[in-house]
Design an enzyme around this catalytic site. Sequence first.
Site, short mmCIF file in Angstrom:
data_model
loop_
_atom_site.label_atom_id
_atom_site.label_comp_id
_atom_site.label_asym_id
_atom_site.label_seq_id
_atom_site.Cartn_x
_atom_site.Cartn_y
_atom_site.Cartn_z
N GLU A 90 -14.93 -1.67 5.10
CA GLU A 90 -15.81 -2.81 5.31
C GLU A 90 -15.05 -4.00 5.87
O GLU A 90 -13.87 -4.20 5.57
CB GLU A 90 -16.49 -3.17 3.98
CG GLU A 90 -17.51 -2.11 3.63
CD GLU A 90 -18.07 -2.24 2.22
OE1 GLU A 90 -19.27 -2.07 2.06
OE2 GLU A 90 -17.30 -2.48 1.30
N CYS A 110 -7.51 2.24 -2.10
CA CYS A 110 -6.26 1.53 -2.39
C CYS A 110 -5.59 2.22 -3.55
O CYS A 110 -6.24 2.61 -4.52
CB CYS A 110 -6.53 0.07 -2.73
SG CYS A 110 -5.02 -0.86 -3.05
N CYS A 114 -6.01 -1.86 -9.23
CA CYS A 114 -6.21 -3.01 -10.12
C CYS A 114 -7.51 -2.80 -10.90
O CYS A 114 -8.49 -2.31 -10.35
CB CYS A 114 -6.28 -4.30 -9.32
SG CYS A 114 -4.78 -4.62 -8.38
N CYS A 117 -10.93 -4.34 -9.57
CA CYS A 117 -11.25 -4.21 -8.14
C CYS A 117 -11.99 -2.92 -7.84
O CYS A 117 -11.54 -1.83 -8.19
CB CYS A 117 -9.97 -4.28 -7.32
SG CYS A 117 -10.22 -3.96 -5.57
N GLY A 166 -7.93 -2.39 0.52
CA GLY A 166 -6.58 -1.88 0.69
C GLY A 166 -5.49 -2.91 0.46
O GLY A 166 -5.74 -4.11 0.43
N GLU A 167 -4.29 -2.40 0.30
CA GLU A 167 -3.11 -3.24 0.11
C GLU A 167 -2.34 -3.25 1.45
O GLU A 167 -1.68 -2.27 1.79
CB GLU A 167 -2.25 -2.67 -1.04
CG GLU A 167 -0.87 -3.28 -1.18
CD GLU A 167 -0.84 -4.80 -1.16
OE1 GLU A 167 -1.51 -5.44 -1.99
OE2 GLU A 167 -0.15 -5.37 -0.30
N SER A 198 -2.75 -10.95 2.30
CA SER A 198 -2.90 -11.06 0.84
C SER A 198 -2.31 -9.80 0.22
O SER A 198 -2.63 -8.68 0.63
CB SER A 198 -4.39 -11.17 0.50
OG SER A 198 -4.57 -11.14 -0.90
N SER A 220 -1.73 -12.13 -5.03
CA SER A 220 -2.73 -11.95 -6.09
C SER A 220 -2.01 -11.90 -7.43
O SER A 220 -1.39 -10.89 -7.76
CB SER A 220 -3.51 -10.66 -5.84
OG SER A 220 -4.23 -10.80 -4.62
N LEU A 221 -2.08 -12.98 -8.17
CA LEU A 221 -1.27 -13.12 -9.38
C LEU A 221 -2.02 -12.61 -10.63
O LEU A 221 -1.53 -11.71 -11.31
CB LEU A 221 -0.88 -14.60 -9.53
CG LEU A 221 0.40 -14.91 -10.29
CD1 LEU A 221 1.58 -14.13 -9.75
CD2 LEU A 221 0.67 -16.42 -10.22
N ASN A 299 -16.16 -10.84 -9.46
CA ASN A 299 -17.43 -10.25 -9.02
C ASN A 299 -17.60 -8.90 -9.69
O ASN A 299 -16.87 -7.96 -9.39
CB ASN A 299 -17.44 -10.09 -7.50
CG ASN A 299 -17.46 -11.45 -6.83
OD1 ASN A 299 -18.30 -12.29 -7.11
ND2 ASN A 299 -16.47 -11.69 -5.98
N CYS A 342 -15.52 -10.81 -2.74
CA CYS A 342 -14.20 -10.26 -3.07
C CYS A 342 -14.32 -9.14 -4.08
O CYS A 342 -14.98 -9.31 -5.10
CB CYS A 342 -13.30 -11.30 -3.73
SG CYS A 342 -13.02 -12.74 -2.75
N1 SAH Z 1 -4.86 -5.77 -1.80
C1 SAH Z 1 -4.73 -7.14 -1.50
C2 SAH Z 1 -5.83 -7.67 -0.60
C3 SAH Z 1 -7.24 -7.19 -0.85
S1 SAH Z 1 -7.99 -7.75 -2.34
C4 SAH Z 1 -4.62 -7.97 -2.75
O1 SAH Z 1 -4.85 -7.44 -3.83
O2 SAH Z 1 -4.27 -9.13 -2.64
C5 SAH Z 1 -8.39 -9.43 -1.94
C6 SAH Z 1 -8.56 -10.33 -3.16
O3 SAH Z 1 -9.75 -10.02 -3.87
C7 SAH Z 1 -7.41 -10.21 -4.13
O4 SAH Z 1 -6.95 -11.47 -4.56
C8 SAH Z 1 -8.06 -9.49 -5.26
O5 SAH Z 1 -7.38 -9.72 -6.44
C9 SAH Z 1 -9.45 -10.02 -5.26
N2 SAH Z 1 -10.40 -9.18 -5.99
C10 SAH Z 1 -10.37 -7.86 -6.13
N3 SAH Z 1 -11.41 -7.43 -6.88
C11 SAH Z 1 -12.11 -8.54 -7.22
C12 SAH Z 1 -13.32 -8.75 -7.96
N4 SAH Z 1 -14.00 -7.74 -8.48
N5 SAH Z 1 -13.76 -10.00 -8.08
C13 SAH Z 1 -13.09 -11.03 -7.52
N6 SAH Z 1 -11.97 -10.89 -6.81
C14 SAH Z 1 -11.48 -9.66 -6.66
FE1 SF4 Z 2 -5.83 -2.78 -4.07
FE2 SF4 Z 2 -5.99 -5.45 -3.81
FE3 SF4 Z 2 -7.96 -4.04 -4.99
FE4 SF4 Z 2 -5.61 -4.31 -6.21
S1 SF4 Z 2 -7.05 -5.96 -5.70
S2 SF4 Z 2 -6.78 -2.40 -6.03
S3 SF4 Z 2 -4.21 -4.24 -4.49
S4 SF4 Z 2 -7.35 -3.90 -2.87
#
Ligand code: SAH
Ligand code: SF4
Length: 374
Positions: A90, A110, A114, A117, A166-167, A198, A220-221, A299, A342
């Site tokens: 997407e 990915c 996480c 996610c 994806g990462e 990111s 992403s901390l 989200n 996100c």
């Molecule tokens: N893999 C990379 C980039 C894609 S995710 C990363 O993790 O940074 C982009 C952002 O969306 C990241 O900061 C991630 O932590 C956040 N994210 C992932 N799942 C989410 C969710 N369910 N609600 C809000 N933010 C989310």
């Molecule tokens: Fe992958 Fe980023 Fe989602 Fe973590 S937040 S699973 S690194 S896409």
Amino acid sequence: MINLLDFDRDGLTRWCVEQGEKPFRATQLFRWIHQRGVADVDQMTDLAKPWRQKLRGLASVVPLQAISEQVSRDGTVKWLFDVGAGNAVETVFIPEDDRGTLCVSSQAGCAVACRFCSTGHQGFSRNLSTGEILAQLWHAEHHLRRRLGLSEGERAVTNVVMMGMGEPLQNYSALVPALKAMLDDHGYGLSRRRVTVSTSGVVPMIERLMNDCPVALAVSLHAPNDALREHLVPLNRKYPLAELMAACRAYLAAAPRDFITFEYCMLDGVNDHPEHARALLDLVRGSQVPCKFNLIPFNPFPASGLQRSPRERVVAFAEVLQNGGIVTTIRKTRGDDIEAACGQLAGEVQDRTRVQIRLADRRSMPPQVPAQTP
Ligand code: SAH
Ligand code: SF4
């Protein structure tokens, strides 16, 4: 057949020279493709006829097939692109008054997994190629330019964030040429500060990016200590916070901005206590990383088992950081009515296949078994 979207300009130049062409031919071709959005070699009128003929036999621009395009109430556009073998990725366009941001995917699925996610829950399918990463921008830019009636010099996409599925730093070799094409004056001509990678914290690749293509960095901390971060972002076991902070600090020597953006997804009762915010202040001060915080209201998606922090708690958390002298923003949720926010990007095609399989299973069940709601 060569996919012409697979190259940055240097790569395209090397390829053209291999074909016995002068290097400037590559720049011409690159401009036709990326600046003007032309895929058909026959329309590239200032290319010599014999070269056009040769090109037709060797290479083409391979776009991504859009399975769907959805437009949100707030103007956000989400495309679902087929990348074959039942996988889809997407891409999301977020229009604002002064900019148009494109959120680009780097992988189908990915591997970081996480907890919060939706992409992570889906598992890892494969890396996208440079051509597939660039095709998202190519499609969005030229499609929107036509739709919005923009003239040659005007841009629909002014910013790119590698925050889709994806990462990106686990697909480094495909990512870097794509970034270079985004920055190229003969390509999309975006400035380094308007292109953001990111990452969940792939430390060695942060170091490489600094040397190869230093664009804006978002990390992403999600947690102020290793124990909690390991739970939320499993990659933390490999690259703990001390190493991650050191890599962020080092990155600033080459970064186009003088701060790192830390993203922090606010999860109800998990990482959203004021104590967590105070621990974050200690962390970034102790490691001397100039930074801004971007708080993302979680989200929700069904399989996560997690909840979004209440608004008051997000605001209180932001206040602790602000009072500690750190610029903090709360991300506006955009496009959530079309699941474009996100962490909601899951490449629905796969899900749909699963749903179809589940339905088929159910049909073959004996009638006395009560059907479960999917
Ligand atoms: N893999 C990379 C980039 C894609 S995710 C990363 O993790 O940074 C982009 C952002 O969306 C990241 O900061 C991630 O932590 C956040 N994210 C992932 N799942 C989410 C969710 N369910 N609600 C809000 N933010 C989310
Ligand atoms: Fe992958 Fe980023 Fe989602 Fe973590 S937040 S699973 S690194 S896409």
